[in-house]
Design a protein around this motif. Sequence first.
Motif, PDB file in Angstrom:
ATOM      1  N   UNK A 134       6.861  79.922 -13.181  1.00 37.20           N
ATOM      2  CA  UNK A 134       6.695  81.068 -12.302  1.00 37.20           C
ATOM      3  C   UNK A 134       7.759  82.110 -12.647  1.00 37.20           C
ATOM      4  N   UNK A 135       7.621  82.646 -13.849  1.00 34.02           N
ATOM      5  CA  UNK A 135       8.598  83.619 -14.358  1.00 34.02           C
ATOM      6  C   UNK A 135       7.853  84.784 -14.998  1.00 34.02           C
ATOM      7  N   UNK A 136       8.323  85.990 -14.733  1.00 34.27           N
ATOM      8  CA  UNK A 136       7.735  87.186 -15.328  1.00 34.27           C
ATOM      9  C   UNK A 136       8.249  87.352 -16.755  1.00 34.27           C
ATOM     10  N   UNK A 137       7.555  88.157 -17.571  1.00 31.30           N
ATOM     11  CA  UNK A 137       8.073  88.423 -18.923  1.00 31.30           C
ATOM     12  C   UNK A 137       9.494  88.987 -18.910  1.00 31.30           C
ATOM     13  N   UNK A 138       9.793  89.797 -17.897  1.00 25.01           N
ATOM     14  CA  UNK A 138      11.149  90.348 -17.797  1.00 25.01           C
ATOM     15  C   UNK A 138      12.184  89.256 -17.552  1.00 25.01           C
ATOM     16  N   UNK A 139      11.810  88.252 -16.742  1.00 24.07           N
ATOM     17  CA  UNK A 139      12.736  87.148 -16.483  1.00 24.07           C
ATOM     18  C   UNK A 139      12.967  86.319 -17.742  1.00 24.07           C
ATOM     19  N   UNK A 140      11.893  86.065 -18.502  1.00 19.79           N
ATOM     20  CA  UNK A 140      12.048  85.347 -19.773  1.00 19.79           C
ATOM     21  C   UNK A 140      12.943  86.131 -20.720  1.00 19.79           C
ATOM     22  N   UNK A 141      12.674  87.444 -20.812  1.00 17.79           N
ATOM     23  CA  UNK A 141      13.461  88.273 -21.735  1.00 17.79           C
ATOM     24  C   UNK A 141      14.932  88.288 -21.334  1.00 17.79           C
ATOM     25  N   UNK A 142      15.174  88.360 -20.043  1.00 14.76           N
ATOM     26  CA  UNK A 142      16.567  88.378 -19.573  1.00 14.76           C
ATOM     27  C   UNK A 142      17.293  87.104 -19.976  1.00 14.76           C
ATOM     28  N   UNK A 143      16.643  85.955 -19.776  1.00 14.98           N
ATOM     29  CA  UNK A 143      17.303  84.691 -20.104  1.00 14.98           C
ATOM     30  C   UNK A 143      17.451  84.504 -21.612  1.00 14.98           C
ATOM     31  N   UNK A 144      16.399  84.851 -22.349  1.00  5.80           N
ATOM     32  CA  UNK A 144      16.470  84.700 -23.806  1.00  5.80           C
ATOM     33  C   UNK A 144      17.533  85.623 -24.391  1.00  5.80           C
ATOM     34  N   UNK A 145      17.601  86.872 -23.894  1.00  4.20           N
ATOM     35  CA  UNK A 145      18.591  87.826 -24.397  1.00  4.20           C
ATOM     36  C   UNK A 145      20.004  87.349 -24.089  1.00  4.20           C
ATOM     37  N   UNK A 146      20.207  86.847 -22.872  1.00  3.28           N
ATOM     38  CA  UNK A 146      21.541  86.342 -22.507  1.00  3.28           C
ATOM     39  C   UNK A 146      21.929  85.170 -23.392  1.00  3.28           C
ATOM     40  N   UNK A 147      20.965  84.286 -23.651  1.00  4.46           N
ATOM     41  CA  UNK A 147      21.202  83.135 -24.546  1.00  4.46           C
ATOM     42  C   UNK A 147      21.499  83.613 -25.964  1.00  4.46           C
TER      43      UNK A 147
END
Length: 568
Positions: A150-163
């Motif tokens: 239950x994650x939006x593309x923006x949430x995925x991008x935020x986590x991947x970018x931070x990683x």
Amino acid sequence: MAGAIASRMSFSSLKRKQPKTFTVRIVTMDAEMEFNCEMKWKGKDLFDLVCRTLGLRETWFFGLQYTIKDTVAWLKMDKKVLDHDVSKEEPVTFHFLAKFYPENAEEELVQESTQHLFFLQYGDYDPSLHKLGFLAQEELLPKRVINLYQMTPEMWEERITAWYAGHRGRARDEAEMEYLKIAQDLEMYGVNYFAIRNKKGTELLLGVDALGLHIYDPENRLTPKISFPWNEIRNISYSDKEFTIKPLDKKIDVFKFNSSKLRVNKLILQLCIGNHDLFMRRRKADSLEVQQMKAQAREEKARKQMERQRLAREKQMREEAERSRDELERRLLQMKEEATMANEALMRSEETADLLAEKAQITEEEAKLLAQKAAEAEQEMQRIKATAIRTEEEKRLMEQKVLEAEVLALKMAEESERRAKEADQLKQDLQEAREAERRAKQKLLEIATKPTYLPVNPIPAPMPPDIPSFNLIGDSLSFDFKDTDMKRLSMEIEKEKVEYMEKSKHLQEQLNELKTEIEALKLKERETALDILHNENSDRGGTSSKHNTIKKLTLQSAKSRVAFFEEL
């Protein structure tokens, strides 16, 4: 006669025009290449040419793949290229892919080029390039995985970018190896699946990989029901669609299974022979060629490590130089602002002094005028007193005028005194304003005499003997590096190895944290059967110890396992 000669000439002409070469297109995982091949070339000639072009020496992992009627096949080394069942339309297309997989990628993949072919990576994080939205067009995750949470593309991008940003500076070969280490512990890593039937006609799946042969339920490709490691298998053969496996223990009966097509049996045999050879090869001493490759790889790794350290020092010194330049520019700007403020204060002081001087002059003139009027009033009073008063009314009026004159004289005297005091105060203010003006001019002079230029050639502090010398010339940096002996190089390699192991451990901990973080957002109702099986294996420790899982399946005797297979 003439006709026969013409016929022979025509035949000779046709014979000479037959093509001597054909075009081949090779598709790798990140590029395409075309070669002109001789008609007589065998598979090995083409394969060697591709490997030389790619600079690849660990050739035993790879092969040239093509498709026959929806069935995958591999180019045979000892057979002519055009004798294979491939399309004769040029260019003839083959895919250069990994045919066999290592048991332990970190130990077996020697060359960086080999490692890179197993995994292609994106590059290092750069905040100036990787801004919000830079992952919008990248398919980094399967849609099935995205829909599972239950994650939006923006949430995925935020986590991947931070990683991604958190691992800035990690070398590409390290990042690729960490990825491969994770991938090789997954249940389906390196497994080729084939639909088979045992003697009872039960539909099963045969899995062929680097460890051996595995039998799966068609509904569960993750956990094998039974396994046969390569060191227990003596011989593999097939006749038509029937495949025969002879165990190493001659007391155990052979076991057989049937595949759907003869062509599939050929592919299974190729994969079995190749994987078995690599399995046995891993358990022997390295050949001279592999020893040389490993030595060269160690030297190359050491050279790259030294180069990375040099670049890191260069980057650090450049950043320090840029920080010093920014600080000097900041100080220069501050001094300019102080000079501007001092100049403005000086102008205000000069204007104030002029106004005070003008006001003091006016006040002084007003005081003189009041004193003059007071004197005239006194004279008028004396004149009035001396005048004879003839009537009582005139006397009364005269007394009243005298009284008014005295009051007026008193007021004028008080006003004159007040004006005099005000003039003295204005003179004092004028003196203080001139003193302030003098101080402002002095400060402006001090600022003007300070050096405000940026040093073009800053002289760095003395560097330790093992650190390269550094010169800043304009916008360029130059470095002088000294030779390092082999003892120091070995210490550097060992230190790098320890640091790599620590980073690898830290990476695994971060992965676990990330998994825990997003687990709460998982939509359980969208999990597939494979997801559930994978989670069960993970809970049992299957994912982190794939080899142990297969080892448990081989604890029973080979005879018991063969019997179990026959009864499935």
